[in-house]
Design a protein around this motif. Sequence first.
Motif, mmCIF file in Angstrom:
data_model
loop_
_atom_site.group_PDB
_atom_site.id
_atom_site.type_symbol
_atom_site.label_atom_id
_atom_site.label_comp_id
_atom_site.label_asym_id
_atom_site.label_seq_id
_atom_site.Cartn_x
_atom_site.Cartn_y
_atom_site.Cartn_z
ATOM 1 N N UNK A 181 11.982 -8.442 7.635
ATOM 2 C CA UNK A 181 10.841 -7.647 7.178
ATOM 3 C C UNK A 181 10.721 -7.575 5.657
ATOM 4 N N UNK A 182 9.482 -7.323 5.224
ATOM 5 C CA UNK A 182 9.163 -7.134 3.822
ATOM 6 C C UNK A 182 8.556 -5.740 3.651
ATOM 7 N N UNK A 183 8.781 -5.145 2.489
ATOM 8 C CA UNK A 183 8.199 -3.833 2.211
ATOM 9 C C UNK A 183 6.719 -3.975 1.881
ATOM 10 N N UNK A 184 5.871 -3.311 2.691
ATOM 11 C CA UNK A 184 4.441 -3.220 2.430
ATOM 12 C C UNK A 184 4.069 -1.747 2.283
ATOM 13 N N UNK A 185 2.967 -1.489 1.610
ATOM 14 C CA UNK A 185 2.464 -0.128 1.465
ATOM 15 C C UNK A 185 1.527 0.191 2.633
ATOM 16 N N UNK A 186 1.744 1.328 3.282
ATOM 17 C CA UNK A 186 0.867 1.817 4.348
ATOM 18 C C UNK A 186 -0.239 2.637 3.693
ATOM 19 N N UNK A 187 -1.465 2.133 3.730
ATOM 20 C CA UNK A 187 -2.520 2.687 2.878
ATOM 21 C C UNK A 187 -3.819 2.871 3.656
ATOM 22 N N UNK A 188 -4.149 4.131 3.979
ATOM 23 C CA UNK A 188 -5.414 4.404 4.657
ATOM 24 C C UNK A 188 -6.610 4.246 3.715
ATOM 25 N N UNK A 189 -6.341 4.026 2.432
ATOM 26 C CA UNK A 189 -7.408 3.789 1.481
ATOM 27 C C UNK A 189 -7.693 2.322 1.254
ATOM 28 N N UNK A 190 -7.092 1.441 2.054
ATOM 29 C CA UNK A 190 -7.323 -0.007 1.942
ATOM 30 C C UNK A 190 -8.204 -0.464 3.093
#
Length: 287
Positions: A181-190
């Motif tokens: 796995x890779x670190x991604x940002x969880x973003x409801x603004x995307x």
Amino acid sequence: MPTCMAENLISEGDTMDIEFEIESGTRLVKIPVHVNGYGPFQFVFDTGASTTTLTKSLAEKLGISTYKREQSDARGLGSGIPTEYAIATIGIGPLTFNEDEVYVLDLNAMLQGAGKRDGVIGHSTLKHCILSLNYSRKKLCIDKDRFSDNDSTDSIIWSPFEYIKDSHLIGVPVVVNGCGPFDFVLDTGAGNTVLTPDFATNIGASAEPINGIARGLGGDVELKIASLDSISIGSQRLEKSTATVIDLSRVSPKGNLIENGIIGFDFLKSLEIIIDYPRMQFALLTS
């Protein structure tokens, strides 16, 4: 001055479903919010935003006094963007956040072409909460500690999250094309999933230019698109999808913190997202 609606707010400690809409085009979640007891007003619900923000026009409409600081640019929004601050009481459904410090920005002028909004709900408010955002039902449930006994979270399989480089950004483990796995940002603004150019190159994803630009508070950036065989978080998986490839460092200085990418609406649109900020854990459930 709008009619005061404070008396209609449900008392703190109760929970309720808050209906939201998804803005056409941007695919942002917009929720009803009360400010200083007035409203409701339409705010973007943005887990990728550092600080709750009012538009300059709303602050003026409500007669909210603003002030400046010696360092008067909003953190994470890019240098040169004039920023004022204010103290406001924010009401979301049954919850009241008293005397929160908020940004005051001319958001609608900066994001020309986007839908009208009165502000943004960001991490400075959400960090106190546990919440459930159900995209398919268009319902938000939020509380300051935990949901009521009727909404028990005991059966939920939680996964921990980490803040990206000590920022406000929620980092979750993502497997892309079977790697990670890779670190991604969880973003409801995307509005959609995003890859950084370096990450797209590293996984061998060919990025092709497309018509259009990405409009952010730091400026406009060329858009490219890449095809993905699969992208998954835990048991949730999306196959044969596309991701936007953007130089996030040009959108905002906070973009420099994001090495790999962002999980956005296209992955989340059929899920229920549960985020427990105080305990730094999350769950993604099939709606």
